[in-house]
Design a protein around this motif. Structure first.
Motif, short mmCIF file in Angstrom:
data_model
loop_
_atom_site.label_atom_id
_atom_site.label_comp_id
_atom_site.label_asym_id
_atom_site.label_seq_id
_atom_site.Cartn_x
_atom_site.Cartn_y
_atom_site.Cartn_z
N ILE A 54 -33.86 30.31 50.65
CA ILE A 54 -33.91 31.36 51.68
C ILE A 54 -34.34 30.69 52.97
O ILE A 54 -35.37 30.02 53.01
N ASN A 55 -33.57 30.83 54.00
CA ASN A 55 -33.93 30.26 55.29
C ASN A 55 -34.83 31.25 56.02
O ASN A 55 -35.86 31.62 55.50
N VAL A 56 -34.47 31.68 57.18
CA VAL A 56 -35.29 32.63 57.90
C VAL A 56 -35.21 34.00 57.22
O VAL A 56 -34.16 34.37 56.67
N ALA A 57 -36.32 34.69 57.20
CA ALA A 57 -36.37 36.03 56.61
C ALA A 57 -37.27 36.92 57.45
O ALA A 57 -38.13 36.42 58.20
N GLY A 58 -37.06 38.21 57.31
CA GLY A 58 -37.89 39.14 58.09
C GLY A 58 -37.97 40.51 57.46
O GLY A 58 -37.15 40.86 56.61
N TRP A 59 -38.99 41.23 57.86
CA TRP A 59 -39.16 42.63 57.49
C TRP A 59 -38.96 43.48 58.75
O TRP A 59 -39.54 43.18 59.80
N TYR A 60 -38.17 44.51 58.59
CA TYR A 60 -37.91 45.46 59.65
C TYR A 60 -38.32 46.85 59.16
O TYR A 60 -38.48 47.07 57.96
N ARG A 61 -38.44 47.77 60.09
CA ARG A 61 -38.70 49.14 59.70
C ARG A 61 -38.00 50.09 60.65
O ARG A 61 -37.74 49.76 61.81
N GLN A 62 -37.71 51.26 60.10
CA GLN A 62 -37.07 52.31 60.90
C GLN A 62 -37.69 53.64 60.56
O GLN A 62 -37.62 54.11 59.42
N ALA A 63 -38.31 54.24 61.56
CA ALA A 63 -38.90 55.56 61.41
C ALA A 63 -37.87 56.61 61.83
O ALA A 63 -36.94 56.31 62.59
N PRO A 64 -38.03 57.85 61.37
CA PRO A 64 -37.07 58.90 61.73
C PRO A 64 -36.94 59.05 63.24
O PRO A 64 -37.94 59.13 63.96
N GLY A 65 -35.71 59.04 63.71
CA GLY A 65 -35.46 59.22 65.13
C GLY A 65 -35.71 58.01 65.99
O GLY A 65 -35.60 58.08 67.22
N LYS A 66 -36.03 56.89 65.35
CA LYS A 66 -36.32 55.67 66.12
C LYS A 66 -35.37 54.55 65.70
O LYS A 66 -34.77 54.58 64.64
N GLU A 67 -35.28 53.54 66.55
CA GLU A 67 -34.45 52.39 66.22
C GLU A 67 -35.17 51.46 65.25
O GLU A 67 -36.40 51.45 65.18
N ARG A 68 -34.37 50.68 64.54
CA ARG A 68 -34.95 49.70 63.64
C ARG A 68 -35.64 48.62 64.47
O ARG A 68 -35.10 48.16 65.47
N GLU A 69 -36.83 48.21 64.03
CA GLU A 69 -37.59 47.20 64.76
C GLU A 69 -38.06 46.11 63.81
O GLU A 69 -38.32 46.34 62.63
N LEU A 70 -38.19 44.91 64.39
CA LEU A 70 -38.72 43.78 63.63
C LEU A 70 -40.22 43.95 63.47
O LEU A 70 -40.94 44.16 64.44
N VAL A 71 -40.69 43.83 62.25
CA VAL A 71 -42.12 43.91 61.95
C VAL A 71 -42.72 42.51 61.85
O VAL A 71 -43.76 42.22 62.45
N ALA A 72 -42.06 41.64 61.07
CA ALA A 72 -42.57 40.29 60.86
C ALA A 72 -41.43 39.38 60.44
O ALA A 72 -40.49 39.83 59.78
N GLY A 73 -41.53 38.11 60.82
CA GLY A 73 -40.52 37.14 60.44
C GLY A 73 -41.16 35.86 59.95
O GLY A 73 -42.32 35.56 60.28
N ILE A 74 -40.42 35.12 59.13
CA ILE A 74 -40.93 33.85 58.62
C ILE A 74 -39.76 32.87 58.53
O ILE A 74 -38.66 33.22 58.11
N THR A 75 -40.01 31.64 58.97
CA THR A 75 -38.97 30.61 58.93
C THR A 75 -39.06 29.81 57.63
O THR A 75 -39.97 30.02 56.81
N SER A 76 -38.12 28.89 57.47
CA SER A 76 -38.07 28.09 56.25
C SER A 76 -39.30 27.18 56.12
O SER A 76 -39.69 26.83 55.00
N ASP A 77 -39.92 26.83 57.24
CA ASP A 77 -41.10 25.97 57.17
C ASP A 77 -42.40 26.77 57.19
O ASP A 77 -43.49 26.19 57.27
N GLY A 78 -42.28 28.09 57.11
CA GLY A 78 -43.47 28.93 56.99
C GLY A 78 -44.02 29.47 58.30
O GLY A 78 -45.04 30.16 58.28
N SER A 79 -43.41 29.17 59.42
CA SER A 79 -43.87 29.73 60.69
C SER A 79 -43.62 31.23 60.70
O SER A 79 -42.58 31.69 60.22
N THR A 80 -44.58 31.97 61.25
CA THR A 80 -44.49 33.43 61.23
C THR A 80 -44.60 34.02 62.63
O THR A 80 -45.15 33.40 63.55
N ASN A 81 -44.09 35.23 62.77
CA ASN A 81 -44.27 36.00 64.00
C ASN A 81 -44.37 37.47 63.62
O ASN A 81 -43.84 37.88 62.58
#
Length: 120
Positions: free
Chosen positions: A31-58
């Motif tokens: 798995i290379n880059v991965a992320g969690w997103y979320r979408q609440a009712p009536g709102k756009e999908r947004e990035l919650v958190a991401g992680i790269t292949s070397d473990g860097s996070t945002n």
């Protein structure tokens, strides 16, 4: 067939915790880059958190200090530990990942989503 399957959502009281899991299945090499997103009712999908292949996070500013993204490469799984949950965290959470297969083809995949509801 390469796919992502999420689990771990549910109903939790404010201040509580949940851990979401996102498992990749198929002929997975990595798995290379991965992320969690979320979408609440009536709102756009947004990035919650991401992680790269070397473990860097945002993280999104709204979850910094409360959520932690991690990965277990041996299990081809990405996690999202969510602490101090707030009602505004209520949403459908989606996992996304760039997956390299054993036959050297790379796929961009989304999971089916898992509902997180924070309510008393």
């Amino acid at each position: 067939q390469v796919q992502l399957v999420e689990s771990g959502g549910g109903l939790v009281q404010p201040g509580g915790s949940l851990r979401l899991s996102c498992a990749a299945s198929g002929r997975i090499f990595s798995i290379n880059v991965a992320g969690w997103y979320r979408q609440a009712p009536g709102k756009e999908r947004e990035l919650v958190a991401g992680i790269t292949s070397d473990g860097s996070t945002n993280y999104a500013d709204s979850v910094k200090g409360r959520f932690t993204i991690s990965r277990d490469n041996a299990k081809n799984t990405v996690y999202l530990q969510m602490n101090s949950l707030k009602p505004e965290d209520t949403a459908v959470y989606y996992c996304s990942a760039v997956i390299r297969t054993t036959y050297a083809v790379t796929y961009d995949r989304w999971g089916q989503g898992t509902q997180v509801t924070v309510s008393s």
